[in-house]
Each structure stands twice: as structure tokens, then as C-alpha cells.
Design a protein around this motif. Structure first.
Motif, short mmCIF file in Angstrom:
data_model
loop_
_atom_site.label_atom_id
_atom_site.label_comp_id
_atom_site.label_asym_id
_atom_site.label_seq_id
_atom_site.Cartn_x
_atom_site.Cartn_y
_atom_site.Cartn_z
N PHE A 53 60.69 145.32 68.03
CA PHE A 53 60.86 143.86 68.00
C PHE A 53 61.85 143.51 66.88
O PHE A 53 61.50 143.57 65.69
N SER A 54 63.06 143.17 67.28
CA SER A 54 64.12 142.92 66.30
C SER A 54 63.87 141.67 65.47
O SER A 54 64.43 141.52 64.38
N ASN A 55 63.04 140.76 65.98
CA ASN A 55 62.77 139.52 65.25
C ASN A 55 61.68 139.71 64.20
O ASN A 55 61.35 138.76 63.47
N LEU A 56 61.11 140.90 64.11
CA LEU A 56 60.06 141.17 63.13
C LEU A 56 60.61 142.05 62.03
O LEU A 56 61.61 142.75 62.19
N SER A 57 59.92 142.05 60.90
CA SER A 57 60.34 142.85 59.76
C SER A 57 60.14 144.34 60.06
O SER A 57 59.40 144.72 60.98
N LYS A 63 56.48 145.41 59.79
CA LYS A 63 55.65 145.08 60.96
C LYS A 63 55.97 146.02 62.12
O LYS A 63 55.08 146.40 62.87
N ASN A 64 57.23 146.39 62.28
CA ASN A 64 57.58 147.34 63.33
C ASN A 64 56.95 148.71 63.07
O ASN A 64 56.55 149.41 64.01
N ILE A 110 53.40 148.50 64.17
CA ILE A 110 53.33 148.53 65.64
C ILE A 110 53.57 149.95 66.15
O ILE A 110 52.87 150.43 67.05
#
Length: 271
Positions: free
Chosen positions: A36-40, A43-44, A47
């Protein structure tokens, strides 16, 4: 094994494997996969770690299911004793003593009559393989005591659970006979016969494993209701655990199950 235990064990496997992965796989490996590129990045990483755990968990579920479906024996270990339950042919067991259940009169007549030994039973198979057996001589040599008269034809009977040794085989007085020669035991008589058997095996095992069938799973009627192999096996295991007479380690009691129709290793209490 019930579903809850199955999931718990699979989860334990997954946690162990994932802990090993997280310990030795560099952190950069998890940072390099940006889902998810919109997350830090942090957070990635979380995940990615979660995906790895789920993948390993589902793999553990699959492997566990295959293992449970294909295993052929299990062990129950206690203080100075071991019970092994396995699928197999009782007559093909090696390097052990083998218990063959007879009726209380040690009947040797094999046939299809009501009072005859069923040729397909373990006792019937044993007698057909040993047609010249002299049961009277074996009884006399063993010193086993007469317990009275059977309801069937007034024959001499012996206490259920007592055994006569003939080579590697321990011939066991088991089923009581009714007036027409059918084998039957009450639940209380069944449990008592097991207690006597454990005492006998303690004397006869001779530092060898002892193999027994699921006693009562053939033509003998146990109690008012027909018990399944699974129910009979649980009674046998619990009786053995409570007995003061047990086969001491490194030798063990082996319960050999020849039919899987109403029986599963995964449903045994305590496994």
C-alpha cells in the motif's frame, strides 16, 4: 481430535515457524515489498508480517490435516508406562506377546453354529492356523483354576481375563456364555475382566511388548447397548491407566485395531 484442538495445534506450529522466520529474515526484506503506497513503510512491514503469518498458518492447517488423516499409530505416555494404539493385523505383530480372546470355556470348535467360534474372529483365525492345538493340555499345564459351570451346557468355565500361554500367544478367557452359547458380558463384567487381564499381563509379559485387540469389538455383546470400537477403546485405556498392574517401560501395551469403520485415532480421549 476436536476442531478447537486442531486449530490450536496448527496455530502453535505457525507461531514457531514464523518466529524462526522473523528472527533470521532481514528487516529489509519486509520493507522492500510495498503493498500500500499510501501507507508508511512501518505499516507496510506490519502488513507483510501479517501476510507471512497467515500464509504459514494456512500451510500448517493443511499439513496438520494430512498428518492426522494418514497417521497409523499414537502413543499415550504416563508414569512408567506407554500405551500405543495403532492400525494393523494382530497376527503380523513381531517381537511381542499377542492376546487372543476366547470364551470362558476355551471353546475350540470353529463353525457357523450359535455356540461355535466364528471362523472370521481372531479366535477362529487362530484355531484354524493351529488345528492340532491341545487345549486341555494347555489348561492343565497352566494351572488356571476352574471358576464353576457355564450357563451353556454346564461346561467348566474360567474367570474372564485369565490367560494361558502358548508360545508368543496369550489365550484369554473372555466372553461369558448364555444358555445357547452366545458370548455376552455386562459393562461391569467387561471392566472386571480388563482388571484381571492387566494383572495377568504383569506376570506374563516377560520384558516384551504385549499386543491386544479392541476386546469386545467382535461378536461378544457388551452391556445392554452395543458399544462402538471407539467407546470400547476408551474403556480399555482408562482401565489400564487406573490399574496398579502395568507393563513397565521400555516395554508397552499395544492396542491393535483392524477396522476403521467406526474408529479414529484422532478421537481417542487424551490424544
Amino acid at each position: 481430535m476436536d476442531l478447537n484442538k486442531y486449530i490450536k495445534r496448527s496455530r502453535a506450529w505457525a507461531v514457531s515457524i514464523v518466529s524462526f522466520i522473523f528472527m533470521f529474515v532481514p528487516e529489509e526484506m519486509f520493507k522492500s515489498q510495498i503493498i500500500f503506497s499510501n501507507l508508511s513503510i512501518e505499516k507496510n512491514v506490519i502488513i507483510n508480517r501479517g501476510i507471512v503469518f497467515l500464509a504459514v498458518f494456512f500451510l500448517a492447517l493443511l499439513v496438520n490435516a494430512i498428518y492426522l488423516g494418514y497417521r497409523r499409530k499414537v502413543n499415550i505416555k504416563g508414569k512408567n508406562y506407554t500405551i500405543q494404539i495403532k492400525y494393523g493385523d494382530l497376527f503380523k505383530q513381531k517381537d511381542c506377546k499377542v492376546v487372543i480372546p476366547f470364551d470362558e470355556c476355551f471353546t475350540t470348535n470353529v463353525g457357523m453354529g450359535t455356540a461355535d467360534i466364528n471362523p472370521k474372529s481372531l479366535c477362529g483365525q487362530y484355531l484354524q492356523a493351529n488345528p492340532s492345538i491341545d487345549m486341555e493340555q494347555l489348561i492343565h499345564s497352566s494351572g488356571i483354576l476352574v471358576k464353576g459351570k457355564s450357563k451353556y451346557a454346564g461346561k467348566e468355565k474360567y474367570e474372564s481375563g485369565r490367560v494361558i500361554q502358548n508360545g508368543k500367544y496369550l489365550l484369554m478367557a473372555f466372553a461369558k456364555l448364555d444358555k445357547v452359547g452366545k458370548g455376552i458380558l455386562t459393562r461391569e463384567e467387561y471392566i472386571e475382566s480388563l482388571s484381571v487381564l492387566w494383572e495377568e499381563l504383569d506376570n506374563y509379559y516377560g520384558q516384551q511388548d504385549v499386543c491386544i485387540p479392541i476386546l469386545g469389538s467382535g461378536t461378544t455383546r457388551i452391556g445392554d447397548n452395543e458399544l462402538t470400537q471407539q467407546e470400547l477403546l476408551d474403556i480399555i485405556i482408562n482401565s489400564y491407566k487406573l490399574s496398579v498392574h502395568r507393563i513397565k517401560k521400555p516395554n508397552k501395551l499395544c492396542i491393535v485395531c483392524r477396522c476403521m469403520d467406526d474408529f479414529s485415532l484422532n478421537k481417542i480421549e487424551g490424544i
